[in-house]
Design a protein around this motif. Sequence first.
Motif, PDB file in Angstrom:
ATOM      1  N   PRO A  20       0.812  -1.204   0.000  1.00 32.90           N
ATOM      2  CA  PRO A  20       0.000   0.000   0.000  1.00 32.90           C
ATOM      3  C   PRO A  20       0.849   1.259   0.000  1.00 32.90           C
ATOM      4  O   PRO A  20       0.590   2.193  -0.747  1.00 32.90           O
ATOM      5  N   ALA A  21       1.916   1.278   0.815  1.00 33.44           N
ATOM      6  CA  ALA A  21       2.729   2.481   0.916  1.00 33.44           C
ATOM      7  C   ALA A  21       3.421   2.779  -0.411  1.00 33.44           C
ATOM      8  O   ALA A  21       3.497   3.926  -0.835  1.00 33.44           O
ATOM      9  N   TYR A  22       3.923   1.713  -1.069  1.00 36.03           N
ATOM     10  CA  TYR A  22       4.664   1.906  -2.305  1.00 36.03           C
ATOM     11  C   TYR A  22       3.746   2.379  -3.424  1.00 36.03           C
ATOM     12  O   TYR A  22       4.029   3.306  -4.142  1.00 36.03           O
ATOM     13  N   CYS A  23       2.628   1.706  -3.565  1.00 34.69           N
ATOM     14  CA  CYS A  23       1.729   1.999  -4.674  1.00 34.69           C
ATOM     15  C   CYS A  23       1.073   3.373  -4.521  1.00 34.69           C
ATOM     16  O   CYS A  23       0.750   4.019  -5.506  1.00 34.69           O
ATOM     17  N   ALA A  24       0.864   3.818  -3.308  1.00 33.21           N
ATOM     18  CA  ALA A  24       0.147   5.065  -3.086  1.00 33.21           C
ATOM     19  C   ALA A  24       1.071   6.275  -3.156  1.00 33.21           C
ATOM     20  O   ALA A  24       0.605   7.404  -3.198  1.00 33.21           O
ATOM     21  N   LYS A  25       2.380   6.064  -3.138  1.00 37.36           N
ATOM     22  CA  LYS A  25       3.325   7.173  -3.090  1.00 37.36           C
ATOM     23  C   LYS A  25       3.318   7.949  -4.398  1.00 37.36           C
ATOM     24  O   LYS A  25       3.547   7.394  -5.470  1.00 37.36           O
ATOM     25  N   PRO A  26       3.064   9.279  -4.353  1.00 32.05           N
ATOM     26  CA  PRO A  26       3.057  10.065  -5.597  1.00 32.05           C
ATOM     27  C   PRO A  26       4.464  10.230  -6.143  1.00 32.05           C
ATOM     28  O   PRO A  26       5.444  10.285  -5.380  1.00 32.05           O
ATOM     29  N   VAL A  27       4.607  10.297  -7.464  1.00 23.63           N
ATOM     30  CA  VAL A  27       5.916  10.457  -8.103  1.00 23.63           C
ATOM     31  C   VAL A  27       6.131  11.942  -8.387  1.00 23.63           C
ATOM     32  O   VAL A  27       5.341  12.562  -9.095  1.00 23.63           O
ATOM     33  N   PRO A  28       7.197  12.548  -7.844  1.00 19.98           N
ATOM     34  CA  PRO A  28       7.427  13.980  -8.068  1.00 19.98           C
ATOM     35  C   PRO A  28       7.884  14.261  -9.493  1.00 19.98           C
ATOM     36  O   PRO A  28       8.358  13.372 -10.204  1.00 19.98           O
ATOM     37  N   ASP A  29       7.757  15.520  -9.911  1.00 22.12           N
ATOM     38  CA  ASP A  29       8.193  15.899 -11.264  1.00 22.12           C
ATOM     39  C   ASP A  29       9.711  15.782 -11.406  1.00 22.12           C
ATOM     40  O   ASP A  29      10.213  15.481 -12.476  1.00 22.12           O
ATOM     41  N   ILE A  30      10.436  16.059 -10.324  1.00 22.61           N
ATOM     42  CA  ILE A  30      11.887  15.869 -10.309  1.00 22.61           C
ATOM     43  C   ILE A  30      12.166  14.616  -9.487  1.00 22.61           C
ATOM     44  O   ILE A  30      11.931  14.594  -8.286  1.00 22.61           O
ATOM     45  N   VAL A  31      12.665  13.560 -10.126  1.00 26.94           N
ATOM     46  CA  VAL A  31      12.841  12.283  -9.421  1.00 26.94           C
ATOM     47  C   VAL A  31      14.226  12.152  -8.797  1.00 26.94           C
ATOM     48  O   VAL A  31      14.430  11.344  -7.897  1.00 26.94           O
ATOM     49  N   ALA A  32      15.209  12.939  -9.273  1.00 23.55           N
ATOM     50  CA  ALA A  32      16.556  12.865  -8.713  1.00 23.55           C
ATOM     51  C   ALA A  32      17.357  14.080  -9.168  1.00 23.55           C
ATOM     52  O   ALA A  32      16.973  14.776 -10.129  1.00 23.55           O
ATOM     53  N   VAL A  34      21.667  15.065  -9.796  1.00 21.59           N
ATOM     54  CA  VAL A  34      23.043  14.587  -9.840  1.00 21.59           C
ATOM     55  C   VAL A  34      23.945  15.813  -9.923  1.00 21.59           C
ATOM     56  O   VAL A  34      23.993  16.478 -10.967  1.00 21.59           O
ATOM     57  N   ASN A  35      24.619  16.122  -8.806  1.00 17.77           N
ATOM     58  CA  ASN A  35      25.426  17.333  -8.733  1.00 17.77           C
ATOM     59  C   ASN A  35      24.625  18.568  -9.145  1.00 17.77           C
ATOM     60  O   ASN A  35      25.101  19.435  -9.878  1.00 17.77           O
ATOM     61  N   GLY A  36      23.389  18.595  -8.724  1.00 14.60           N
ATOM     62  CA  GLY A  36      22.526  19.727  -9.003  1.00 14.60           C
ATOM     63  C   GLY A  36      21.762  19.635 -10.309  1.00 14.60           C
ATOM     64  O   GLY A  36      20.824  20.410 -10.548  1.00 14.60           O
ATOM     65  N   GLU A  37      22.145  18.661 -11.165  1.00 11.39           N
ATOM     66  CA  GLU A  37      21.450  18.505 -12.455  1.00 11.39           C
ATOM     67  C   GLU A  37      20.231  17.611 -12.261  1.00 11.39           C
ATOM     68  O   GLU A  37      20.321  16.523 -11.702  1.00 11.39           O
ATOM     69  N   LYS A  38      19.071  18.068 -12.747  1.00 10.89           N
ATOM     70  CA  LYS A  38      17.813  17.387 -12.473  1.00 10.89           C
ATOM     71  C   LYS A  38      17.554  16.240 -13.451  1.00 10.89           C
ATOM     72  O   LYS A  38      17.902  16.327 -14.629  1.00 10.89           O
ATOM     73  N   GLU A  43      11.727  12.195 -18.196  1.00 11.23           N
ATOM     74  CA  GLU A  43      12.925  11.502 -18.667  1.00 11.23           C
ATOM     75  C   GLU A  43      12.919  10.047 -18.210  1.00 11.23           C
ATOM     76  O   GLU A  43      13.236   9.133 -18.977  1.00 11.23           O
ATOM     77  N   LEU A  44      12.573   9.855 -16.941  1.00 14.67           N
ATOM     78  CA  LEU A  44      12.526   8.505 -16.402  1.00 14.67           C
ATOM     79  C   LEU A  44      11.502   7.649 -17.134  1.00 14.67           C
ATOM     80  O   LEU A  44      11.765   6.488 -17.474  1.00 14.67           O
TER      81      LEU A  44
END
Length: 351
Positions: A20-32, A34-38, A43-44
């Motif tokens: 339940p916790a995994y499936c209900a978690k919303p996915v943000p527009d920025i997922v990660a 890397v050294n400040g690069e989004k 993309e994902l």
Amino acid sequence: MQTKRILILIAVVIAISAIPAYCAKPVPDIVATVNGEKITKKELENILFDWSGPLALEELIDHRLIGQEARKQGIVVTPEEVKKKMEESKKFLPPGMSLEEALQRSGMTPGHWFARLKAQAQAEGIVRKTIKITDEDLAGQVKVSRILIKVPYKQDEEEKKKAEQEAQEKIAKISQEIKDGLAFEEAAKKYSEDLMTKEKGGDMGYVPKNTMGKEFEEAIAKLKPGDISDPFKTAIGYQIVKYFGSGKEAQGNERKELIDRLTTMQLQQKMNDWFLTLRNKAKIVNYLAPQPPKQQEQPKVEESKPAESPKPAAQPTEEAPKEEPKNGAPPPGVSDAEAATPPPPPTPPAP
């Protein structure tokens, strides 16, 4: 490939509480970052589709096929039943491994595992309806207990004869104790060298006929239910067997358990053939990875060979120089070093 994809499940374990916790978690527009690069959600999604899309679609097609057939057959698998299967799979965890670690090693999300277990349960429900265990099937199982005295391997002939004689004397002594009133089960616990059955009083349960070796089969063929055999020699040592009867005579829970076990065995044998038949008769159009059209066989044309000029009989004929195989030679203009360099491998799909 289809079998691996849908019906034969790898030993992976997923935590129920994580679903339940995994499936209900919303996915943000920025997922990660890397050294400040989004890295964006878009993309994902594109990468996941490119790397894993075809494989995921094939499995989704399989699940849809099974789901359609389950509805036709009236097979209903509830979320609670799937969660129960997931809970039962915990016992396959290696000692010290957490559920979270098992999930990571499996390369699957909880939702993916849930869907796969549901499809498997639906398929099993469908195939089970086609299985009927007959009296003949039950008669092919025999319930036996045994006492085993092993003959240790020896290279030296004298030592070999001595080991054989000691085992023979030991099994004869055990047989006499049983005849004098010692219960077979107690004798097995006291003397048997079969570690799998020793603590159970020698109980082997039901075993298929014609699977225990010629000497074993000949020994039980002479017995009636409740009889105990004389000692006999087999490839693994000397044995005494107690025969309880065939599965056909089993009653109550024992009969039910035997039927369930035989059903499970037949289920495993029939599942793959059932699914391949289901898929072959289905009308599937995969727009993501369409199947190439079948090529028609070209008619074979005999090449006309030029007539060979006759050679004088007195002169020996020379063999024409053997032509190097085309597959092994580099194309014109390409060096041997370049030809030996393999092309870069395609990007592997995500697990």
